[in-house]
Design a protein around this motif. Sequence first.
Motif, short mmCIF file in Angstrom:
data_model
loop_
_atom_site.label_atom_id
_atom_site.label_comp_id
_atom_site.label_asym_id
_atom_site.label_seq_id
_atom_site.Cartn_x
_atom_site.Cartn_y
_atom_site.Cartn_z
N LEU A 5 0.86 -1.17 0.00
CA LEU A 5 0.00 0.00 0.00
C LEU A 5 0.90 1.23 0.00
O LEU A 5 1.79 1.34 0.85
CB LEU A 5 -0.88 0.00 1.25
N ARG A 62 -5.35 -0.35 5.66
CA ARG A 62 -5.90 0.63 4.70
C ARG A 62 -7.21 1.21 5.24
O ARG A 62 -7.44 2.41 5.17
CB ARG A 62 -6.12 -0.02 3.34
N ASP A 79 -2.03 -0.14 -4.46
CA ASP A 79 -2.53 -1.16 -3.53
C ASP A 79 -2.66 -2.45 -4.33
O ASP A 79 -3.64 -2.65 -5.04
CB ASP A 79 -3.87 -0.73 -2.93
#
Length: 130
Positions: A5, A62, A79
Motif C-alpha cells: 500500500l 488501509r 494497492d
Amino acid sequence: MLRCLFYTSLLASGESPATVTDIVRAARYKNRLQGVTGVLVFDGLALAQYLEGPPGVLAELRELLSRDRRHSGFHVRLDIEFAGPRFFPGWSLAFGICTDPEAFQRFEGREGNAAFDLFRSMLPEFDVEA
C-alpha cells in the motif's frame, strides 16, 4: 503472497507535527507484531507512506488509515498483491524527513507503480532512519 500500500496525505488541520512522531513509535511496535514493513516520509505537512505485509493485515490497515482523522486527503496511489520479495525487509517503519517543500508535488498525476517507483527514487533525498 504479500500486499503493498502506498499513499499520500496531509497532516490534518490542528494536528501538531509531533503527532507524526507518535504515530511512528506506535506503528513500529504494531508492525513488528503483524509482519508489516515500510517507510513513512514527512515534510512538515504532507506524508507519503509505503507499507508491505500480509494481505489481510494490509487491508485492515488501509481501512484504519482511511478513517484516521489525524490526516486528510488520503490518496491511495498503489494497492496490489505481489509475490515478493519485500522492498524494505528490515524496516518495521523507517521514518524520513523531507526538507524540499515541493518534493511531494511530483506525485501529482502519478498512480500505481509509477508513483511507487518515483517514491523509491526519491528516498536518498530524505533523511531516513530505520
